[in-house]
Enzyme design. Structure first.
Site, PDB file in Angstrom:
ATOM      1  N   ALA A   1      44.302   2.700 -81.128  1.00  0.00           N
ATOM      2  CA  ALA A   1      45.652   3.119 -80.773  1.00  0.00           C
ATOM      3  C   ALA A   1      45.853   4.522 -81.332  1.00  0.00           C
ATOM      4  O   ALA A   1      45.174   4.918 -82.289  1.00  0.00           O
ATOM      5  CB  ALA A   1      46.658   2.153 -81.375  1.00  0.00           C
TER       6      ALA A   1
ATOM      7  N   GLY B   1      42.267  -0.706 -81.705  1.00  0.00           N
ATOM      8  CA  GLY B   1      42.714  -1.080 -80.358  1.00  0.00           C
ATOM      9  C   GLY B   1      41.608  -0.958 -79.314  1.00  0.00           C
ATOM     10  O   GLY B   1      41.659  -1.617 -78.275  1.00  0.00           O
TER      11      GLY B   1
ATOM     12  N   GLU C   1      39.725  -4.085 -79.619  1.00  0.00           N
ATOM     13  CA  GLU C   1      40.627  -5.149 -79.138  1.00  0.00           C
ATOM     14  C   GLU C   1      40.740  -5.157 -77.615  1.00  0.00           C
ATOM     15  O   GLU C   1      40.760  -6.218 -76.998  1.00  0.00           O
ATOM     16  CB  GLU C   1      42.009  -4.982 -79.784  1.00  0.00           C
ATOM     17  CG  GLU C   1      41.989  -5.340 -81.269  1.00  0.00           C
ATOM     18  CD  GLU C   1      43.251  -4.922 -82.011  1.00  0.00           C
ATOM     19  OE1 GLU C   1      43.656  -3.755 -81.907  1.00  0.00           O
ATOM     20  OE2 GLU C   1      43.851  -5.773 -82.695  1.00  0.00           O
TER      21      GLU C   1
ATOM     22  N   GLU D   1      41.792  -1.256 -89.300  1.00  0.00           N
ATOM     23  CA  GLU D   1      43.232  -1.208 -89.561  1.00  0.00           C
ATOM     24  C   GLU D   1      43.624  -1.356 -91.024  1.00  0.00           C
ATOM     25  O   GLU D   1      44.549  -0.700 -91.482  1.00  0.00           O
ATOM     26  CB  GLU D   1      43.965  -2.284 -88.735  1.00  0.00           C
ATOM     27  CG  GLU D   1      44.103  -1.937 -87.261  1.00  0.00           C
ATOM     28  CD  GLU D   1      42.900  -2.359 -86.439  1.00  0.00           C
ATOM     29  OE1 GLU D   1      41.845  -2.710 -87.023  1.00  0.00           O
ATOM     30  OE2 GLU D   1      43.020  -2.348 -85.212  1.00  0.00           O
TER      31      GLU D   1
END
Ligand code: DAK
Length: 263
Positions: free
Chosen positions: A63, A108, A111, A131
């Site tokens: 992200a 992300g 993911e 993270e």
């Protein structure tokens, strides 16, 4: 679209996340464009999707940290929801999605690959959930999907340590199905997608639904889900032509694409 490229070749659609300057990091605009692209896939003709990143360095480097750094709690929640909605859209998309992971797949990025049905990667791919080093938990399904895909123990180790995994290790723990030299990755994804697209489309869709839905419930309920989706194939053009071709011993026809019917 600024950051998403969508191309169709026959029955295979390829979505490329194309924000190379930021290693294809997912900002709100990328997530919005990805969602809109999925909404516009022509499901009458496209039977399999490939998701990849632009360039040779990164699939998706996570992200967008710049965008996230200034979010309030409420904005963080809204950003998380936006991502989770798109990731679920991919996961439950009616047709299979192959992630062709062509480099970094961090946070992300890892993911989003796990929201796809199948992951294959290039030999320079790096997977990880960094993270906890950034002061957050994986927020786009990482704690849930990694534990289901590999094992709870391995997922916990990777998430708690925030350690990155090279392609061969990702293969060894079953996170990816195969590793290819970078220049062969997209060709391999296209070949796999074309092979899937040759099969009876209603059956393929129902297999995806049966596997996904069945994994959420106990075996007794899962078998009922399978029965229903199995029964659902009957009386379709797919089933009649598929079995008919076999019984006629028509090898040529057996390989032909059976027309898709929405019923
Ligand atoms: N976000 C924004 N920009 C990024 C980025 C990212 N994740 N990753 C790379 N970039 C940008 C860099 O800032 C740099 O931009 P310029 O300086 O050139 O303008 C450019 O891409 C090239 O990156 P580097 O210069 O760093 O390239 P290197 O080869 O040296 O290093 C790297 C590549 C991938 C190792 C490094 O860039 C890196 O460590 N990137 C960050 C990887 C990362 O930690 N990803 C996880 C992000 S956290 C949530 C739900 C989900 C999430 C959060 C919240 N909620 C429910 C609310 C998800 C979180 C994440 O994904």
């Amino acid at each position: 679209m600024e950051f998403i490229k969508y191309e169709v070749d026959g029955a295979v659609g390829t979505i490329t996340i194309s924000r190379e300057k930021a290693l294809n990091a997912l900002n709100s605009q990328v997530l919005d464009e990805l969602s809109e692209t999925l909404d516009n896939v022509d499901l009458e003709t496209v039977r399999c999707l490939i998701l990849t990143g632009a360039g040779e360095k990164s699939f998706v480097a996570g992200a967008d940290i710049g965008e996230m750094s200034t979010l309030t709690k409420a904005e963080g929640e809204a950003f998380g929801k936006k991502g989770n909605d798109v990731f679920r859209k991919l996961e439950t998309f009616p047709i299979p999605v192959i992630a062709a992971v062509n480099g970094f797949a961090l946070g992300g990025g890892c993911e989003i690959s796990m929201s796809c049905d199948i992951r294959i990667c290039s030999d320079n791919a790096i997977f990880g959930q960094p993270e906890v080093g950034l002061g957050i938990t994986p927020g786009f399904g990482g704690t849930q999907r990694l534990a289901r895909l590999v094992s709870p123990g391995m997922a916990k180790q990777l998430i708690y340590t925030a350690r990155n995994l090279k392609a061969d290790e990702a293969y060894r723990i079953g996170l990816v199905n195969a590793v290819y030299p970078q220049e062969e990755l997209l060709g391999a994804a296209q070949k796999m997608a074309a092979g899937i697209a040759m099969n009876a489309p209603i059956a393929v869709r129902n297999c995806k639904k049966a596997i996904n839905d069945g994994l959420q419930v106990d075996m007794d309920q899962a078998i009922v889900i399978e029965e229903k989706l199995f029964g659902d194939c009957f009386e379709t053009e797919d089933q009649k032509a598929g079995m008919g071709n076999f019984l006629e011993k028509d090898k040529e026809k057996k390989l032909k694409v059976v027309p898709f019917q929405n019923k």
